[in-house]
Design a protein around this motif. Structure first.
Motif, PDB file in Angstrom:
ATOM      1  N   HIS A 117      -5.194   0.169   4.890  1.00  0.00           N
ATOM      2  CA  HIS A 117      -4.496  -0.473   3.964  1.00  0.00           C
ATOM      3  C   HIS A 117      -3.095   0.454   3.605  1.00  0.00           C
ATOM      4  O   HIS A 117      -1.998  -0.111   3.562  1.00  0.00           O
ATOM      5  N   ARG A 126      -9.244  -6.707  -3.122  1.00  0.00           N
ATOM      6  CA  ARG A 126      -9.800  -7.108  -1.720  1.00  0.00           C
ATOM      7  C   ARG A 126      -9.721  -8.915  -1.635  1.00  0.00           C
ATOM      8  O   ARG A 126      -9.655  -9.227  -0.741  1.00  0.00           O
ATOM      9  N   GLN A 174      -3.069  -5.154  -0.637  1.00  0.00           N
ATOM     10  CA  GLN A 174      -4.247  -4.522  -1.285  1.00  0.00           C
ATOM     11  C   GLN A 174      -3.899  -3.378  -1.907  1.00  0.00           C
ATOM     12  O   GLN A 174      -4.378  -3.103  -3.200  1.00  0.00           O
TER      13      GLN A 174
END
Length: 249
Positions: free
Chosen positions: A83, A151, A235
């Motif tokens: 991420h 998420r 995220q």
């Protein structure tokens, strides 16, 4: 062509772990889009692990600041900085190019630029500060709430935006239909309520929705859709937003 009705499967959880972490999970990838409902389950595992490491570090006398840094670094290692890489590439590409093709080319480049470095520094500073605050105030479930809600946010971007390019991780994963996305959101909300409380969850989820909306608007305007990097940035931004909400409530 008829589509099979969506039904969650246990194997989807393994697929989600294989997609979102670097854990040695034996998974199948025929249902990658359907497996997005299990993304919050991965988040719960990562969040609990990070929280445990932070509490352990503080218990042995490392202090909240150092413990928070170590815990977050461990979380980054487990997820393979997937991420964080997306955040850096998105920052470089979206603001480093003048037209969509050039922006996508920059995002694909493995080198990191000024925007990416600044985005990572700011993101890590906010994460550590907010995490230390929630641990100090004994709002211990905030890390789990942040991990699951952030998420659960990614599949919404996957569903609501087309692919910006014809290849890449996002294309390989596919675009989920509404059912797995909604199921993932329900799971994330339930876990967040259990660990963080009802009111903070409502506020945090609303902030996440605003972040997702903003990401969709920016990505659509600048590159015409979403990529794996955009999902990673989503995220990180949602996780930080949730931590900030919990640190102020």
């Amino acid at each position: 062509m008829t589509h099979r009705p969506f039904r969650p499967q246990i194997g989807d959880i393994k697929t989600a772990f294989a997609l979102l972490t670097r854990l040695p999970v034996k998974a199948r990838f025929e249902r990658t889009a359907e497996a997005t409902w299990a993304f919050p389950i991965v988040g719960a595992a990562v969040g609990l692990g990070v929280l445990f490491i932070a509490l352990l570090g503080d218990w042995v006398g490392l202090g909240l600041g150092v413990s928070a840094v170590i815990a977050i670094v461990c979380g980054v290692i487990v997820t393979g900085a997937l991420h964080e890489d997306g955040l850096a590439d998105s920052a470089d590409g979206l603001w480093g190019g003048w037209e969509p093709a050039r922006r996508l080319a920059i995002m694909r480049d493995s080198h990191i630029g000024t925007y990416g470095v600044l985005a990572l520094i700011l993101a890590m500073t906010l994460r550590v500060s907010a995490f230390a605050t929630v641990v100090n105030t004994m709002h211990l479930g905030a890390m789990v709430a942040a991990a699951v809600l952030s998420r659960a946010a990614m599949p919404f971007v996957m569903t609501l935006l087309p692919h910006a390019r014809s290849d890449g991780l996002s294309v390989t994963t596919g675009r989920p239909t509404g059912k797995p996305v909604v199921l993932g959101a329900v799971i994330a909300l339930g876990v967040s309520v259990v660990f963080g409380g009802f009111v903070p969850t409502v506020v945090a989820a609303s902030v996440c929705a605003a972040v997702v909306w903003s990401v969709i608007k920016i990505a659509k305007a600048k590159i015409g859709g979403q990529t794996g990097d955009i999902l990673g940035a989503t995220q990180i931004l949602c996780e930080i937003s949730v931590l900030l909400v919990f640190s102020t409530l």
